[in-house]
Design a protein around this motif. Sequence first.
Motif, PDB file in Angstrom:
ATOM      1  N   ILE A   1       0.819  -1.213   0.000  1.00 23.60           N
ATOM      2  CA  ILE A   1       0.000   0.000   0.000  1.00 23.60           C
ATOM      3  C   ILE A   1       0.861   1.276   0.000  1.00 23.60           C
ATOM      4  O   ILE A   1       0.408   2.341  -0.425  1.00 23.60           O
ATOM      5  CB  ILE A   1      -1.011  -0.005   1.188  1.00 23.60           C
ATOM      6  CG1 ILE A   1      -2.122   1.026   0.979  1.00 23.60           C
ATOM      7  CG2 ILE A   1      -0.327   0.210   2.523  1.00 23.60           C
ATOM      8  CD1 ILE A   1      -2.923   0.855  -0.286  1.00 23.60           C
TER       9      ILE A   1
ATOM     10  N   PRO B   1      -3.504   5.387   2.997  1.00 25.70           N
ATOM     11  CA  PRO B   1      -3.894   6.347   1.959  1.00 25.70           C
ATOM     12  C   PRO B   1      -4.756   7.477   2.528  1.00 25.70           C
ATOM     13  O   PRO B   1      -5.515   7.287   3.488  1.00 25.70           O
ATOM     14  CB  PRO B   1      -4.707   5.493   0.986  1.00 25.70           C
ATOM     15  CG  PRO B   1      -4.196   4.107   1.190  1.00 25.70           C
ATOM     16  CD  PRO B   1      -3.892   4.011   2.657  1.00 25.70           C
TER      17      PRO B   1
ATOM     18  N   SER C   1      -4.453  -5.054   2.250  1.00 21.17           N
ATOM     19  CA  SER C   1      -5.431  -3.994   2.546  1.00 21.17           C
ATOM     20  C   SER C   1      -5.046  -3.300   3.848  1.00 21.17           C
ATOM     21  O   SER C   1      -4.731  -3.962   4.839  1.00 21.17           O
ATOM     22  CB  SER C   1      -6.821  -4.628   2.698  1.00 21.17           C
ATOM     23  OG  SER C   1      -7.708  -3.690   3.273  1.00 21.17           O
TER      24      SER C   1
ATOM     25  N   GLN D   1      -8.558   0.603   6.316  1.00 24.39           N
ATOM     26  CA  GLN D   1      -9.261   1.849   6.649  1.00 24.39           C
ATOM     27  C   GLN D   1     -10.726   1.845   6.243  1.00 24.39           C
ATOM     28  O   GLN D   1     -11.552   2.420   6.930  1.00 24.39           O
ATOM     29  CB  GLN D   1      -8.600   3.026   5.920  1.00 24.39           C
ATOM     30  CG  GLN D   1      -7.393   3.603   6.580  1.00 24.39           C
ATOM     31  CD  GLN D   1      -7.034   4.944   5.962  1.00 24.39           C
ATOM     32  OE1 GLN D   1      -7.278   5.976   6.543  1.00 24.39           O
ATOM     33  NE2 GLN D   1      -6.461   4.920   4.775  1.00 24.39           N
ATOM     34  N   CYS D   2     -11.031   1.300   5.034  1.00 30.11           N
ATOM     35  CA  CYS D   2     -12.444   1.357   4.623  1.00 30.11           C
ATOM     36  C   CYS D   2     -13.042  -0.038   4.576  1.00 30.11           C
ATOM     37  O   CYS D   2     -12.414  -0.998   4.118  1.00 30.11           O
ATOM     38  CB  CYS D   2     -12.641   2.107   3.309  1.00 30.11           C
ATOM     39  SG  CYS D   2     -11.308   2.031   2.136  1.00 30.11           S
TER      40      CYS D   2
ATOM     41  N   CYS E   1     -13.274  -2.548   1.373  1.00 26.18           N
ATOM     42  CA  CYS E   1     -12.011  -3.206   1.039  1.00 26.18           C
ATOM     43  C   CYS E   1     -11.596  -4.166   2.151  1.00 26.18           C
ATOM     44  O   CYS E   1     -11.295  -5.328   1.894  1.00 26.18           O
ATOM     45  CB  CYS E   1     -10.934  -2.149   0.787  1.00 26.18           C
ATOM     46  SG  CYS E   1      -9.277  -2.825   0.593  1.00 26.18           S
ATOM     47  N   ARG E   2     -11.627  -3.681   3.384  1.00 31.17           N
ATOM     48  CA  ARG E   2     -11.176  -4.535   4.505  1.00 31.17           C
ATOM     49  C   ARG E   2     -11.997  -5.817   4.580  1.00 31.17           C
ATOM     50  O   ARG E   2     -11.456  -6.918   4.630  1.00 31.17           O
ATOM     51  CB  ARG E   2     -11.300  -3.744   5.821  1.00 31.17           C
ATOM     52  CG  ARG E   2     -10.821  -4.487   7.056  1.00 31.17           C
ATOM     53  CD  ARG E   2     -11.131  -3.716   8.331  1.00 31.17           C
ATOM     54  NE  ARG E   2     -12.557  -3.504   8.502  1.00 31.17           N
ATOM     55  CZ  ARG E   2     -13.150  -2.318   8.609  1.00 31.17           C
ATOM     56  NH1 ARG E   2     -12.437  -1.211   8.565  1.00 31.17           N
ATOM     57  NH2 ARG E   2     -14.459  -2.225   8.755  1.00 31.17           N
TER      58      ARG E   2
ATOM     59  N   THR F   1     -14.201   2.860  -2.265  1.00 27.80           N
ATOM     60  CA  THR F   1     -13.092   2.831  -1.310  1.00 27.80           C
ATOM     61  C   THR F   1     -12.236   4.092  -1.433  1.00 27.80           C
ATOM     62  O   THR F   1     -12.347   4.840  -2.398  1.00 27.80           O
ATOM     63  CB  THR F   1     -12.198   1.591  -1.567  1.00 27.80           C
ATOM     64  OG1 THR F   1     -11.749   1.622  -2.913  1.00 27.80           O
ATOM     65  CG2 THR F   1     -12.947   0.300  -1.313  1.00 27.80           C
ATOM     66  N   ILE F   2     -11.384   4.298  -0.445  1.00 25.83           N
ATOM     67  CA  ILE F   2     -10.543   5.503  -0.424  1.00 25.83           C
ATOM     68  C   ILE F   2      -9.505   5.460  -1.543  1.00 25.83           C
ATOM     69  O   ILE F   2      -9.244   6.455  -2.194  1.00 25.83           O
ATOM     70  CB  ILE F   2      -9.843   5.631   0.956  1.00 25.83           C
ATOM     71  CG1 ILE F   2     -10.883   5.884   2.048  1.00 25.83           C
ATOM     72  CG2 ILE F   2      -8.797   6.753   0.940  1.00 25.83           C
ATOM     73  CD1 ILE F   2     -10.318   5.878   3.467  1.00 25.83           C
TER      74      ILE F   2
ATOM     75  N   LEU G   1      -6.774   0.336  -4.287  1.00 29.31           N
ATOM     76  CA  LEU G   1      -6.521  -1.071  -3.953  1.00 29.31           C
ATOM     77  C   LEU G   1      -7.829  -1.873  -3.964  1.00 29.31           C
ATOM     78  O   LEU G   1      -7.861  -3.035  -4.349  1.00 29.31           O
ATOM     79  CB  LEU G   1      -5.813  -1.210  -2.600  1.00 29.31           C
ATOM     80  CG  LEU G   1      -5.354  -2.637  -2.277  1.00 29.31           C
ATOM     81  CD1 LEU G   1      -4.006  -2.660  -1.571  1.00 29.31           C
ATOM     82  CD2 LEU G   1      -6.360  -3.419  -1.439  1.00 29.31           C
ATOM     83  N   GLY G   2      -8.917  -1.219  -3.545  1.00 36.15           N
ATOM     84  CA  GLY G   2     -10.199  -1.915  -3.542  1.00 36.15           C
ATOM     85  C   GLY G   2     -10.578  -2.376  -4.946  1.00 36.15           C
ATOM     86  O   GLY G   2     -10.909  -3.550  -5.165  1.00 36.15           O
TER      87      GLY G   2
HETATM   88 FE1  SF4 Z   1      -6.960   0.860   2.720  1.00 33.66          FE
HETATM   89 FE2  SF4 Z   1      -9.356   1.488   1.751  1.00 33.66          FE
HETATM   90 FE3  SF4 Z   1      -7.190   1.521   0.163  1.00 33.66          FE
HETATM   91 FE4  SF4 Z   1      -8.232  -0.783   1.023  1.00 33.66          FE
HETATM   92  S1  SF4 Z   1      -9.183   0.697  -0.371  1.00 33.66           S
HETATM   93  S2  SF4 Z   1      -6.055  -0.238   1.015  1.00 33.66           S
HETATM   94  S3  SF4 Z   1      -8.867  -0.253   3.106  1.00 33.66           S
HETATM   95  S4  SF4 Z   1      -7.605   2.845   1.930  1.00 33.66           S
END
Ligand code: SF4
Length: 442
Positions: free
Chosen positions: A170, A188, A354, A357-358, A361-362, A399-400, A403-404
């Motif tokens: 990340i 992020p 992951s 945070q959100c 995604c988590r 998601t933020i 990655l999501g």
């Molecule tokens: Fe973190 Fe959200 Fe990005 Fe996933 S989508 S890595 S939980 S900030």
Amino acid sequence: MAVKILTEHINVPGINTFDVYRKMGGYAAVEKALKKMTPEEIVEEVKKSGVRGRGGAGFPMGMKWSFLAKPEGVPRYLVCNADESEPGTFKDHFLMREIPHLLIEGMIVSSFALGANKSFIYVRGELMYVIQILEKAIAEAKAAGFLGKNILGSSYDLELVVQPGGGAYICGEETALLESLEGKRGNPRNKPPFPAVKGLYQSPTVVNNVESIANTPWIVNNGGDAYASLGVGRSTGTKLISASGHINKPGVYEIPLGITVEDFIYADEWCGGIRPGHHLKAVIAGGSSVPILPANLILNLANGDKRLMTYESLSDGGFATGTMLGSGGFIAMDETSCVVRNTWTFARFYHHESCGQCSPCREGTGWMDKVLERIEHGKGNMHDIDLLVDVAKKIEGNTICPLGDAAAWPVASAIRHFRDEFEWHVKHPQEATQPGAVYRGA
Ligand code: SF4
Ligand code: NAD
């Protein structure tokens, strides 16, 4: 012979040293930029070149530079994202190891163009030996007067700092990288504000990938129009591709954007075909964050259509909207590859990486990991397949950071194109769980 912008001199013995790099014409772009050009003129040439971000997003580099805020009395930063961690991607690693002065030269002209006096190269922490290579190159450039105070008598000062990364995937996301560079956990940030407005230490910051920055000396030397004349449409210039998987010649190739995917796989100049006795099953063209493309969407297309190695041509028509050339991590799979196992491997990776945070995604990456694991181990049911698509859809766009999406797209596309393979795992658990078992079609 195709034009090589980044790798023309890569095989010259000693090209990793200042003296040889200089003898081959290196640092001419710094001389030209600092003595004959204004920062605005360099930005203009980069805009004209049409070069797009080579880290994966493909965002126009000149546009990103022109977004950089310039409040009076506030420092600006250039940060090079060298945290290359995308599975299947190893081209920045190659470039920094083989020809480190190209990146240093690019950092100098880019920092000058952006008005930055302190710039950073944030390198994946696992690559300690590359960090040492870069530090040696920086010391050589400094000793020759290309870094430090009053470079080449131009009154321009630049300090270049190499920072080892935090060891998490990340931290390659640009705002997580900035957090990490500030000494914090690499989580992020919400965007906007974009780093161009509030980046490192809340100051205007441009974050560019290694390969993107390495293109700038050529653009300064030859002009943006010359760069834009290479490639196809909005995919200008050349692109480094890290090729791996079941091909005869894995490695890093600099291709002109616009060659066909078929040529890239089969031509002797590039991958040299699929290993003997096997045939292509699927390709992941841009690192693990992009959809999987089955062979029938690449070879023998209707009406003689060709799929090209460009930012525009690699979409699979699914709900993913990103640029599918991505980071240029090109993975070819033959018929011995199990798509379910491969999809689970990626899902496990994203679940592990992951930041948490959100919740989409988590929780979503965890669900996909768990459900794929049970399908792969012969314990899934038919409903699980639709459940995976549903979870992927709920993650995408919610998601933020990207990655999501990156976790969702490979799962959704694998089911879109290889649903029968997932169903076979559910219907034939005993057979599917034999070591090395692969679905070979109905
Ligand atoms: Fe973190 Fe959200 Fe990005 Fe996933 S989508 S890595 S939980 S900030
Ligand atoms: P993005 O599309 O969110 O952003 C692209 C860039 O444009 C960013 O630098 C962003 O700050 C800038 N930008 C966009 N709109 C802007 C605006 N209005 N004003 C100012 N700046 C603006 O994508 P991203 O997060 O940079 O990258 C995602 C990609 O990274 C994925 O597609 C994936 O392929 C790739 N990736 C690569 C690696 C690797 O190792 N190379 C690893 C993970 C992911």
